[in-house]
Enzyme design. Structure first.
Site, PDB file in Angstrom:
ATOM      1  N   CYS A  95       0.853  -1.191   0.000  1.00 15.80           N
ATOM      2  CA  CYS A  95       0.000   0.000   0.000  1.00 15.80           C
ATOM      3  C   CYS A  95       0.885   1.236   0.000  1.00 15.80           C
ATOM      4  O   CYS A  95       1.556   1.534   0.993  1.00 15.80           O
ATOM      5  CB  CYS A  95      -0.906   0.007   1.233  1.00 15.80           C
ATOM      6  SG  CYS A  95      -1.978   1.463   1.337  1.00 15.80           S
ATOM      7  N   VAL A  96       0.935   1.932  -1.122  1.00 11.39           N
ATOM      8  CA  VAL A  96       1.694   3.177  -1.235  1.00 11.39           C
ATOM      9  C   VAL A  96       0.956   4.068  -2.236  1.00 11.39           C
ATOM     10  O   VAL A  96       0.370   3.574  -3.202  1.00 11.39           O
ATOM     11  CB  VAL A  96       3.148   2.893  -1.684  1.00 11.39           C
ATOM     12  CG1 VAL A  96       3.194   2.254  -3.058  1.00 11.39           C
ATOM     13  CG2 VAL A  96       3.984   4.151  -1.648  1.00 11.39           C
TER      14      VAL A  96
END
Length: 236
Positions: A95-96
Protein backbone atom coordinates in the site's frame (compact mmCIF):
# COMPACT_ATOMS: atom_id res chain seq x y z
CA UNK A 1 -2.25 -13.94 -11.60
CA UNK A 2 -2.83 -14.33 -15.35
CA UNK A 3 -0.65 -12.60 -17.92
CA UNK A 4 -2.00 -9.45 -19.55
CA UNK A 5 0.25 -9.57 -22.61
CA UNK A 6 -2.70 -10.34 -24.86
CA UNK A 7 -4.78 -7.56 -23.28
CA UNK A 8 -2.33 -4.72 -23.78
CA UNK A 9 -2.03 -2.82 -27.10
CA UNK A 10 1.17 -3.48 -29.10
CA UNK A 11 2.40 0.10 -28.62
CA UNK A 12 2.10 -0.24 -24.83
CA UNK A 13 3.96 -3.56 -24.88
CA UNK A 14 6.76 -1.96 -26.89
CA UNK A 15 7.07 0.88 -24.36
CA UNK A 16 7.05 -1.57 -21.45
CA UNK A 17 9.68 -3.75 -23.10
CA UNK A 18 11.88 -0.71 -23.73
CA UNK A 19 11.58 0.50 -20.12
CA UNK A 20 12.18 -2.95 -18.59
CA UNK A 21 15.24 -3.47 -20.81
CA UNK A 22 16.62 -0.09 -19.70
CA UNK A 23 15.93 -0.96 -16.03
CA UNK A 24 17.74 -4.29 -16.33
CA UNK A 25 20.75 -2.60 -17.95
CA UNK A 26 20.85 0.29 -15.49
CA UNK A 27 18.82 -0.56 -12.36
CA UNK A 28 18.30 1.85 -9.45
CA UNK A 29 20.88 1.52 -6.68
CA UNK A 30 20.16 -1.41 -4.38
CA UNK A 31 17.61 -2.96 -6.75
CA UNK A 32 18.05 -5.86 -9.15
CA UNK A 33 15.71 -6.51 -12.05
CA UNK A 34 14.76 -9.97 -13.36
CA UNK A 35 12.71 -9.48 -16.53
CA UNK A 36 10.78 -12.37 -18.02
CA UNK A 37 10.94 -12.90 -21.76
CA UNK A 38 7.71 -14.89 -21.59
CA UNK A 39 5.63 -12.35 -19.66
CA UNK A 40 6.69 -8.73 -19.83
CA UNK A 41 3.65 -7.70 -17.75
CA UNK A 42 5.13 -9.25 -14.57
CA UNK A 43 8.41 -7.81 -13.37
CA UNK A 44 10.38 -9.58 -10.62
CA UNK A 45 12.88 -7.58 -8.58
CA UNK A 46 15.08 -7.87 -5.49
CA UNK A 47 15.48 -4.89 -3.14
CA UNK A 48 18.34 -4.55 -0.67
CA UNK A 49 17.23 -3.55 2.81
CA UNK A 50 18.43 0.06 3.35
CA UNK A 51 21.15 0.68 5.94
CA UNK A 52 19.96 2.20 9.18
CA UNK A 53 16.63 0.34 9.04
CA UNK A 54 15.49 -2.97 10.60
CA UNK A 55 15.64 -4.40 7.07
CA UNK A 56 19.38 -3.76 6.58
CA UNK A 57 21.27 -6.79 5.32
CA UNK A 58 18.18 -8.43 3.85
CA UNK A 59 17.25 -9.06 0.23
CA UNK A 60 13.53 -8.68 -0.40
CA UNK A 61 12.03 -10.24 -3.51
CA UNK A 62 9.12 -8.36 -5.02
CA UNK A 63 7.02 -8.34 -8.17
CA UNK A 64 5.13 -5.70 -10.12
CA UNK A 65 2.09 -6.80 -12.11
CA UNK A 66 0.85 -4.65 -14.99
CA UNK A 67 -2.91 -4.85 -15.44
CA UNK A 68 -4.85 -4.71 -18.69
CA UNK A 69 -5.43 -0.96 -18.19
CA UNK A 70 -1.75 -0.07 -17.74
CA UNK A 71 -0.46 2.65 -17.99
CA UNK A 72 -3.78 4.37 -17.33
CA UNK A 73 -4.00 2.31 -14.12
CA UNK A 74 -1.01 1.76 -11.81
CA UNK A 75 0.72 -1.61 -11.51
CA UNK A 76 0.18 -3.73 -8.41
CA UNK A 77 3.11 -4.52 -6.14
CA UNK A 78 3.66 -7.60 -3.98
CA UNK A 79 6.48 -8.59 -1.65
CA UNK A 80 7.34 -12.24 -2.16
CA UNK A 81 9.69 -12.21 0.84
CA UNK A 82 7.90 -12.12 4.19
CA UNK A 83 8.36 -8.73 5.86
CA UNK A 84 7.03 -6.99 8.98
CA UNK A 85 6.06 -3.55 7.70
CA UNK A 86 2.99 -1.33 8.23
CA UNK A 87 2.37 -0.89 4.50
CA UNK A 88 2.72 -4.53 3.49
CA UNK A 89 -0.23 -6.87 3.97
CA UNK A 90 -0.07 -10.47 5.15
CA UNK A 91 -0.22 -11.68 1.55
CA UNK A 92 2.57 -9.34 0.47
CA UNK A 93 0.35 -6.64 -1.07
CA UNK A 94 1.88 -3.15 -0.95
CA UNK A 95 0.00 0.00 0.00
CA UNK A 96 1.69 3.18 -1.23
CA UNK A 97 0.16 6.28 -2.79
CA UNK A 98 2.11 6.01 -6.03
CA UNK A 99 0.31 2.72 -6.70
CA UNK A 100 -3.03 4.37 -5.98
CA UNK A 101 -4.27 7.96 -6.14
CA UNK A 102 -0.87 9.52 -6.92
CA UNK A 103 -0.24 7.38 -10.00
CA UNK A 104 0.39 9.06 -13.34
CA UNK A 105 1.24 7.23 -16.52
CA UNK A 106 4.39 9.29 -17.08
CA UNK A 107 5.92 8.22 -13.74
CA UNK A 108 7.16 4.90 -15.06
CA UNK A 109 8.35 1.71 -13.36
CA UNK A 110 11.66 3.13 -12.13
CA UNK A 111 9.81 5.69 -10.02
CA UNK A 112 7.61 2.94 -8.58
CA UNK A 113 10.60 0.82 -7.56
CA UNK A 114 12.37 3.76 -5.93
CA UNK A 115 9.21 4.70 -4.03
CA UNK A 116 8.82 1.18 -2.67
CA UNK A 117 12.45 1.15 -1.57
CA UNK A 118 11.90 4.50 0.18
CA UNK A 119 8.92 2.94 1.92
CA UNK A 120 11.35 0.64 3.73
CA UNK A 121 13.07 3.77 5.10
CA UNK A 122 9.96 5.83 5.85
CA UNK A 123 6.91 3.64 6.61
CA UNK A 124 3.51 5.31 6.66
CA UNK A 125 1.46 4.08 9.64
CA UNK A 126 -1.55 6.14 8.55
CA UNK A 127 -2.26 3.79 5.64
CA UNK A 128 -1.29 0.55 7.36
CA UNK A 129 -2.25 -2.80 5.90
CA UNK A 130 -0.51 -4.52 8.81
CA UNK A 131 -2.27 -2.86 11.75
CA UNK A 132 -0.01 -4.42 14.38
CA UNK A 133 3.12 -3.13 12.66
CA UNK A 134 1.54 0.30 12.28
CA UNK A 135 0.56 0.42 15.96
CA UNK A 136 4.01 -0.64 17.16
CA UNK A 137 5.68 1.88 14.86
CA UNK A 138 3.76 4.68 16.58
CA UNK A 139 3.69 3.39 20.16
CA UNK A 140 6.82 1.26 20.63
CA UNK A 141 9.44 1.70 17.91
CA UNK A 142 11.96 -0.55 19.69
CA UNK A 143 9.52 -3.47 19.61
CA UNK A 144 8.58 -2.71 16.00
CA UNK A 145 12.24 -2.65 14.96
CA UNK A 146 12.91 -5.88 16.88
CA UNK A 147 10.05 -7.70 15.13
CA UNK A 148 11.02 -6.33 11.72
CA UNK A 149 14.68 -7.27 12.24
CA UNK A 150 13.77 -10.80 13.35
CA UNK A 151 11.70 -11.48 10.23
CA UNK A 152 14.46 -9.97 8.11
CA UNK A 153 17.01 -12.36 9.60
CA UNK A 154 14.71 -15.36 9.15
CA UNK A 155 13.27 -14.72 5.70
CA UNK A 156 15.50 -12.19 3.90
CA UNK A 157 19.01 -13.27 4.83
CA UNK A 158 19.01 -17.06 4.43
CA UNK A 159 19.41 -17.37 0.64
CA UNK A 160 21.65 -14.39 -0.14
CA UNK A 161 23.76 -14.92 2.99
CA UNK A 162 24.34 -18.56 2.13
CA UNK A 163 25.29 -17.69 -1.43
CA UNK A 164 27.69 -14.93 -0.49
CA UNK A 165 29.22 -17.03 2.26
CA UNK A 166 29.35 -20.19 0.18
CA UNK A 167 32.71 -19.65 -1.56
CA UNK A 168 34.38 -18.85 1.75
CA UNK A 169 33.29 -21.99 3.58
CA UNK A 170 35.07 -24.55 1.34
CA UNK A 171 38.30 -22.62 1.83
CA UNK A 172 37.90 -22.96 5.57
CA UNK A 173 36.75 -26.56 5.48
CA UNK A 174 40.17 -28.26 5.17
CA UNK A 175 41.57 -26.23 8.09
CA UNK A 176 40.99 -28.96 10.73
CA UNK A 177 43.17 -31.37 8.71
CA UNK A 178 45.90 -28.77 8.43
CA UNK A 179 45.73 -28.21 12.16
CA UNK A 180 46.22 -31.93 12.69
CA UNK A 181 49.65 -31.46 11.11
CA UNK A 182 50.43 -28.28 13.02
CA UNK A 183 54.16 -28.17 13.99
CA UNK A 184 53.18 -27.02 17.49
CA UNK A 185 51.07 -30.12 18.02
CA UNK A 186 53.81 -32.35 16.62
CA UNK A 187 56.17 -30.74 19.15
CA UNK A 188 53.88 -31.81 21.98
CA UNK A 189 53.79 -35.39 20.70
CA UNK A 190 57.58 -35.42 20.26
CA UNK A 191 58.08 -34.17 23.80
CA UNK A 192 55.76 -36.87 25.13
CA UNK A 193 57.69 -39.51 23.21
CA UNK A 194 60.99 -38.25 24.59
CA UNK A 195 59.65 -38.62 28.12
CA UNK A 196 58.50 -42.15 27.36
CA UNK A 197 62.00 -43.05 26.14
CA UNK A 198 63.53 -42.04 29.46
CA UNK A 199 64.91 -38.72 28.23
CA UNK A 200 62.72 -36.74 30.57
CA UNK A 201 65.65 -35.55 32.66
CA UNK A 202 67.49 -34.19 29.64
CA UNK A 203 64.38 -32.42 28.33
CA UNK A 204 63.59 -30.85 31.65
CA UNK A 205 60.64 -33.13 32.33
CA UNK A 206 60.87 -34.97 35.63
CA UNK A 207 58.14 -36.56 37.62
CA UNK A 208 55.88 -33.65 36.76
CA UNK A 209 56.45 -34.03 33.01
CA UNK A 210 53.26 -35.93 32.37
CA UNK A 211 51.21 -33.17 34.01
CA UNK A 212 52.87 -30.55 31.80
CA UNK A 213 52.17 -32.56 28.67
CA UNK A 214 48.59 -33.17 29.76
CA UNK A 215 48.13 -29.45 30.31
CA UNK A 216 49.42 -28.67 26.80
CA UNK A 217 47.16 -31.27 25.23
CA UNK A 218 44.12 -30.05 27.14
CA UNK A 219 44.93 -26.48 26.13
CA UNK A 220 45.11 -27.48 22.47
CA UNK A 221 41.81 -29.36 22.77
CA UNK A 222 40.11 -26.27 24.25
CA UNK A 223 41.49 -24.04 21.46
CA UNK A 224 40.32 -26.53 18.83
CA UNK A 225 36.82 -26.67 20.36
CA UNK A 226 36.58 -22.87 20.37
CA UNK A 227 37.71 -22.75 16.73
CA UNK A 228 35.16 -25.40 15.72
CA UNK A 229 32.41 -23.53 17.57
CA UNK A 230 33.26 -20.28 15.75
CA UNK A 231 33.08 -22.07 12.38
CA UNK A 232 29.71 -23.60 13.30
CA UNK A 233 28.33 -20.18 14.26
CA UNK A 234 29.52 -18.70 10.96
CA UNK A 235 27.75 -21.45 9.04
CA UNK A 236 24.50 -20.65 10.86
Amino acid sequence: MNSNVENLPPQVLRLVYKEVTALAADPPEGIKIYPSEEDITELHTAIEGPEGTPFAGGIFRMRLVLGKDFPAAPPKGYFLTKIFHPNVGHKGEICVNVLKRDWRAELGLRHVLLTIKCLLIHPNPESALNEEAGRLLLEDYAEYASRARLLTEIHAMGGPGGTSGGPQEPGEGPQPKKHAGDPNKRAVVTTASSGANGNGANSGIGSGGSNSISGNVNSNVVVKKKTDKKRALRRL
